[in-house]
Design an enzyme around this catalytic site. Structure first.
Site, PDB file in Angstrom:
ATOM      1  N   ASN A   9       0.583  -1.182  -0.311  1.00 35.15           N
ATOM      2  CA  ASN A   9      -0.241   0.178  -0.165  1.00 35.15           C
ATOM      3  C   ASN A   9       0.871   1.549   0.408  1.00 35.15           C
ATOM      4  O   ASN A   9       1.398   1.368   1.183  1.00 35.15           O
ATOM      5  CB  ASN A   9      -0.335  -0.094   1.120  1.00 35.15           C
ATOM      6  CG  ASN A   9      -1.729   1.362   1.510  1.00 35.15           C
ATOM      7  OD1 ASN A   9      -1.819   2.222  -0.067  1.00 35.15           O
ATOM      8  ND2 ASN A   9      -2.395   1.412   2.305  1.00 35.15           N
ATOM      9  N   TRP A  10       1.167   1.947  -1.112  1.00 33.38           N
ATOM     10  CA  TRP A  10       1.914   2.944  -1.331  1.00 33.38           C
ATOM     11  C   TRP A  10       1.345   4.256  -0.717  1.00 33.38           C
ATOM     12  O   TRP A  10       2.346   5.187  -0.410  1.00 33.38           O
ATOM     13  CB  TRP A  10       2.083   3.669  -3.036  1.00 33.38           C
ATOM     14  CG  TRP A  10       2.836   2.151  -3.400  1.00 33.38           C
ATOM     15  CD1 TRP A  10       3.472   1.107  -3.114  1.00 33.38           C
ATOM     16  CD2 TRP A  10       3.048   2.392  -4.911  1.00 33.38           C
ATOM     17  NE1 TRP A  10       4.001   0.579  -4.292  1.00 33.38           N
ATOM     18  CE2 TRP A  10       3.756   1.221  -5.106  1.00 33.38           C
ATOM     19  CE3 TRP A  10       3.302   3.166  -5.818  1.00 33.38           C
ATOM     20  CZ2 TRP A  10       4.531   0.842  -5.703  1.00 33.38           C
ATOM     21  CZ3 TRP A  10       3.823   2.703  -6.734  1.00 33.38           C
ATOM     22  CH2 TRP A  10       4.285   1.092  -7.150  1.00 33.38           C
ATOM     23  N   LYS A  11       0.457   3.861   0.013  1.00 38.80           N
ATOM     24  CA  LYS A  11      -0.975   5.156   0.376  1.00 38.80           C
ATOM     25  C   LYS A  11       0.064   7.001  -0.924  1.00 38.80           C
ATOM     26  O   LYS A  11      -0.480   6.475  -1.448  1.00 38.80           O
ATOM     27  CB  LYS A  11      -0.155   5.599   2.070  1.00 38.80           C
ATOM     28  CG  LYS A  11      -0.284   4.554   2.353  1.00 38.80           C
ATOM     29  CD  LYS A  11       0.053   4.231   4.211  1.00 38.80           C
ATOM     30  CE  LYS A  11       0.522   3.209   4.422  1.00 38.80           C
ATOM     31  NZ  LYS A  11       0.265   3.482   6.180  1.00 38.80           N
ATOM     32  N   HIS A  97      -9.214   0.992   5.394  1.00 39.51           N
ATOM     33  CA  HIS A  97      -8.312   0.437   6.242  1.00 39.51           C
ATOM     34  C   HIS A  97      -8.548   1.877   7.268  1.00 39.51           C
ATOM     35  O   HIS A  97      -8.728   2.384   7.252  1.00 39.51           O
ATOM     36  CB  HIS A  97      -7.072   1.423   5.034  1.00 39.51           C
ATOM     37  CG  HIS A  97      -5.579   1.658   5.821  1.00 39.51           C
ATOM     38  ND1 HIS A  97      -5.448   2.001   6.173  1.00 39.51           N
ATOM     39  CD2 HIS A  97      -4.010   1.270   4.789  1.00 39.51           C
ATOM     40  CE1 HIS A  97      -3.862   2.611   6.335  1.00 39.51           C
ATOM     41  NE2 HIS A  97      -3.527   1.289   6.059  1.00 39.51           N
ATOM     42  N   GLU A  99      -6.821   4.109   8.144  1.00 36.41           N
ATOM     43  CA  GLU A  99      -6.464   5.612   8.036  1.00 36.41           C
ATOM     44  C   GLU A  99      -7.871   6.213   6.997  1.00 36.41           C
ATOM     45  O   GLU A  99      -8.127   7.413   7.711  1.00 36.41           O
ATOM     46  CB  GLU A  99      -5.611   5.932   7.267  1.00 36.41           C
ATOM     47  CG  GLU A  99      -3.831   5.477   7.775  1.00 36.41           C
ATOM     48  CD  GLU A  99      -2.836   5.259   6.506  1.00 36.41           C
ATOM     49  OE1 GLU A  99      -2.946   5.249   6.099  1.00 36.41           O
ATOM     50  OE2 GLU A  99      -1.569   4.652   7.285  1.00 36.41           O
ATOM     51  N   GLU A 169      -5.567  -5.616  10.560  1.00 35.07           N
ATOM     52  CA  GLU A 169      -3.608  -4.814  11.117  1.00 35.07           C
ATOM     53  C   GLU A 169      -4.003  -3.905  12.103  1.00 35.07           C
ATOM     54  O   GLU A 169      -5.788  -3.035  11.844  1.00 35.07           O
ATOM     55  CB  GLU A 169      -3.921  -4.247   9.748  1.00 35.07           C
ATOM     56  CG  GLU A 169      -3.851  -3.891   8.256  1.00 35.07           C
ATOM     57  CD  GLU A 169      -3.271  -2.991   7.112  1.00 35.07           C
ATOM     58  OE1 GLU A 169      -1.964  -2.947   6.667  1.00 35.07           O
ATOM     59  OE2 GLU A 169      -4.087  -1.900   7.357  1.00 35.07           O
ATOM     60  N   GLY A 175       2.985   1.497  10.947  1.00 36.41           N
ATOM     61  CA  GLY A 175       3.397   2.954  10.934  1.00 36.41           C
ATOM     62  C   GLY A 175       3.983   3.255  12.169  1.00 36.41           C
ATOM     63  O   GLY A 175       4.520   3.895  11.553  1.00 36.41           O
ATOM     64  N   SER A 215       3.526  -2.455  10.027  1.00 34.68           N
ATOM     65  CA  SER A 215       4.716  -2.971  10.453  1.00 34.68           C
ATOM     66  C   SER A 215       6.213  -4.115  10.305  1.00 34.68           C
ATOM     67  O   SER A 215       6.671  -4.477  10.636  1.00 34.68           O
ATOM     68  CB  SER A 215       5.745  -2.507  11.657  1.00 34.68           C
ATOM     69  OG  SER A 215       5.153  -0.908  12.037  1.00 34.68           O
ATOM     70  N   GLY A 236       3.028  -1.101   4.499  1.00 36.10           N
ATOM     71  CA  GLY A 236       3.089   0.077   3.981  1.00 36.10           C
ATOM     72  C   GLY A 236       4.503   0.739   3.616  1.00 36.10           C
ATOM     73  O   GLY A 236       4.769   0.513   2.620  1.00 36.10           O
ATOM     74  N   GLY A 237       5.050   1.284   4.291  1.00 38.80           N
ATOM     75  CA  GLY A 237       6.235   1.805   5.018  1.00 38.80           C
ATOM     76  C   GLY A 237       6.994   0.692   3.771  1.00 38.80           C
ATOM     77  O   GLY A 237       7.714   2.017   2.872  1.00 38.80           O
TER      78      GLY A 237
HETATM   79  C1  PEP Z   1      -1.229   0.018   6.222  1.00 38.44           C
HETATM   80  O1  PEP Z   1      -1.410   1.096   6.331  1.00 38.44           O
HETATM   81  O2  PEP Z   1      -1.646  -0.853   5.664  1.00 38.44           O
HETATM   82  C2  PEP Z   1       0.148  -0.788   7.182  1.00 38.44           C
HETATM   83  C3  PEP Z   1       0.394  -1.771   7.496  1.00 38.44           C
HETATM   84  O3  PEP Z   1       1.576   0.502   6.995  1.00 38.44           O
HETATM   85  P1  PEP Z   1       3.067   0.075   7.552  1.00 38.44           P
HETATM   86  O4  PEP Z   1       3.527  -1.114   7.446  1.00 38.44           O
HETATM   87  O5  PEP Z   1       4.012   1.102   7.496  1.00 38.44           O
HETATM   88  O6  PEP Z   1       2.711   0.177   9.362  1.00 38.44           O
END
Ligand code: PEP
Length: 252
Positions: A9-11, A97, A99, A169, A175, A215, A236-237
């Site tokens: 997920n590049w957000k 998600h 967010e 999640e 994050g 993470s 994500g990151g």
């Molecule tokens: C996400 O946004 O779905 C996620 C898992 O982010 P991160 O890996 O950065 O925690």
């Protein structure tokens, strides 16, 4: 047999050229590797979906949108429909998600409508949910997750789950650098599978891929993915760097 999936997920990151570059890097690495059936998905922002879909065409990398509206068209300024996504070659959408829930007020009821619209348009859904830290601390995490799944998905027929991937999640791990321990992930994934099984039976529950997100990094992916009910990750990151993302894909 259910699939192993790693989705990035590049957000709200990467402009057009950065998106194309990263997509091509991922395609190249996936092409070279001998993946044991792991499905790889990347999710850029709306404006870069078409270019990334082109960059990944004829490869084993699929493209997903990060959101969509439940209506087909009309006066919904700023929104994008399932038909529009499909018209640029996108057949998968991430919904729910944390967010989107936290910053854009998305509720289970709204998400149920989005899920219906995606499925009606023959799209695949990666459906996200998870508890906040206070829920975990007060031992309410299973109740919270159960109600998120029931409210958004349990109106569906069993056959709909052929097109749904679940992504657990925990919000406190997204994050933040905090990861659920492999045991915490496994316990929750087993609980989710049991919740599905109680409603739809073992055959459905066994076939649904359940991803962990929060993470995930090259250093912890292998241990998390080794758990029997963890079928991959939503990243994500670490998905913003081709080497890191690919190391996670390769963790299976
Ligand atoms: C996400 O946004 O779905 C996620 C898992 O982010 P991160 O890996 O950065 O925690």
């Amino acid at each position: 047999m259910r699939k192993n999936i790693v989705a990035g997920n590049w957000k709200m990151n990467n402009d057009l050229s950065a998106s194309k570059k990263l997509a091509k890097q991922v395609v190249k690495k996936v092409k070279k590797a001998k993946l044991k059936g792991t499905k790889v998905i990347i999710a850029p922002t709306f404006v870069n979906l078409e270019s990334v879909a082109k960059a990944t065409k004829k490869s084993k990398v699929s493209v997903a949108a990060q959101n969509m509206h439940f209506e087909e068209s009309g006066a919904f300024t700023g929104e994008v429909s399932a038909k529009m996504l499909k018209s640029v070659g996108v057949k998968t959408v991430i919904l729910g998600h944390s967010e989107r829930r936290e910053y854009f007020g998305e509720t289970d009821e709204l998400l149920a409508k989005k899920v219906d619209a995606a499925l009606a348009n023959k799209m695949k859904v990666i459906f996200c949910f998870g508890e906040v830290l206070a829920d975990r601390k007060s031992n309410k995490h299973e109740k919270v997750v159960e109600s998120q799944i029931k409210n958004a998905l349990f109106h569906l027929e069993a056959s709909a789950f052929q097109n749904i991937v679940l992504a657990y999640e925990p919000v406190w791990a997204i994050g933040t650098g905090e990861t659920a321990s492999p045991e915490q992930a496994q316990d929750m994934h087993a609980f989710i599978r049991k919740t599905l099984s109680d409603k739809y039976g073992n055959d459905v529950a066994d076939e649904v891929s359940i991803l962990y997100g929060g993470s995930v990094k090259p250093a912890n992916a292998e241990e998390i993915f080794s758990k029997p009910d963890v079928d991959g990750g939503l990243i994500g990151g670490a998905a913003l760097n081709a080497d890191d993302f690919f190391a996670i894909v390769n963790a299976f």
